[in-house]
Enzyme design. Structure first.
Site, mmCIF file in Angstrom:
data_model
loop_
_atom_site.group_PDB
_atom_site.id
_atom_site.type_symbol
_atom_site.label_atom_id
_atom_site.label_comp_id
_atom_site.label_asym_id
_atom_site.label_seq_id
_atom_site.Cartn_x
_atom_site.Cartn_y
_atom_site.Cartn_z
ATOM 1 N N SER A 10 44.539 45.456 46.483
ATOM 2 C CA SER A 10 45.891 45.058 46.070
ATOM 3 C C SER A 10 46.737 46.247 45.618
ATOM 4 O O SER A 10 47.683 46.069 44.846
ATOM 5 C CB SER A 10 45.842 44.004 44.956
ATOM 6 O OG SER A 10 45.120 42.869 45.372
ATOM 7 N N ARG A 11 46.371 47.435 46.053
ATOM 8 C CA ARG A 11 47.072 48.667 45.687
ATOM 9 C C ARG A 11 47.058 48.928 44.182
ATOM 10 O O ARG A 11 47.883 49.699 43.665
ATOM 11 C CB ARG A 11 48.515 48.646 46.207
ATOM 12 C CG ARG A 11 48.623 48.580 47.724
ATOM 13 C CD ARG A 11 50.018 48.873 48.195
ATOM 14 N NE ARG A 11 50.463 50.208 47.828
ATOM 15 C CZ ARG A 11 50.159 51.312 48.501
ATOM 16 N NH1 ARG A 11 49.380 51.241 49.569
ATOM 17 N NH2 ARG A 11 50.621 52.467 48.108
ATOM 18 N N LEU A 12 46.144 48.309 43.477
ATOM 19 C CA LEU A 12 46.000 48.570 42.039
ATOM 20 C C LEU A 12 44.988 49.700 41.850
ATOM 21 O O LEU A 12 43.934 49.543 41.214
ATOM 22 C CB LEU A 12 45.562 47.294 41.316
ATOM 23 C CG LEU A 12 46.569 46.152 41.381
ATOM 24 C CD1 LEU A 12 46.020 44.923 40.667
ATOM 25 C CD2 LEU A 12 47.906 46.583 40.755
#
Length: 216
Positions: free
Chosen positions: A194-196
């Site tokens: 989630s691009r975290l």
């Protein structure tokens, strides 16, 4: 939309569920780098020591290229180049630079920023001796970053140099040697879902390393 842009937009980055927790980090970023580098060598041994070196001369215009790391000292990351090349001149004009390692197979990135200084002549001599004779000759005959008439010209100069120095030791050119980047900031980036992504920043302040987390 062009076919190229369609292809670019069609490339998606899918991260595994990795993590980078502060409690698992070494207090010294050089120790942490050694751990990650060992992992990178295991997973992608070819050119695991490649990094992007970003420089800027006195005109403040940035330039970047891929260079190979050739050593890690107590305080710096070492690489070698022609001092009269574009990057060599920029490093001598502006003694600050950045380097970026990216190992996609393990979804890790390391960003280094700091001051640059030449390594000693003795250290440059020692490394130059370890290079293959062909590479030693190449350092002498290539006027790095300057315009040449063609490949054949350079190949012929290299051939003649090799013949002239057959069975003879080749000394290090006075215009060629090592630089060491002494970091003030080192960031470790771990890809996540989630691009975290995890981003941990080491900053050298008051003779010690401070560790902080950055937003992805």
């Amino acid at each position: 939309m062009s076919n190229l842009n369609r292809e670019i937009l069609g490339i998606n980055y899918h991260s595994e569920d990795n993590h980078l927790n502060e409690g698992e980090l070494a207090a010294n970023p050089f120790v942490q780098f050694e751990k990650w580098f060992a992992e990178a060598v295991k997973e992608q041994p070819k050119n695991a020591n490649a990094f992007v070196l970003s420089t800027a001369g006195k005109d403040a215009k940035p330039s970047a290229r891929v260079v190979l790391l050739k050593g890690v000292e107590k305080e710096g990351f070492v690489f070698y180049t022609n001092y009269e090349s574009r990057k060599g001149k920029e490093l001598l004009e502006n003694s600050f630079a950045a380097m970026t390692f990216f190992w996609p197979s393990i979804e890790k990135q390391v960003r280094v920023e700091g001051k640059v200084q030449k390594v000693s002549d003795a250290e440059s001599d020692e490394y130059f001796k370890s290079r293959p004779a062909g590479s030693q000759a190449g350092a002498w005959v290539s006027p790095q970053s300057t315009v040449i008439s063609g490949r054949d010209e350079l190949a012929e100069k290299h051939r003649q140099f090799v013949i002239a120095h057959e069975n003879k030791p080749i000394p290090r050119p006075p215009f060629w040697g090592g630089f060491s980047i002494i970091p003030s900031r080192i960031e470790f980036w771990q890809g996540r879902t989630s691009r975290l992504h995890d981003r941990i920043l080491y900053t050298f302040e008051k003779d010690k390393w401070k560790i902080e987390r950055l937003a992805p």
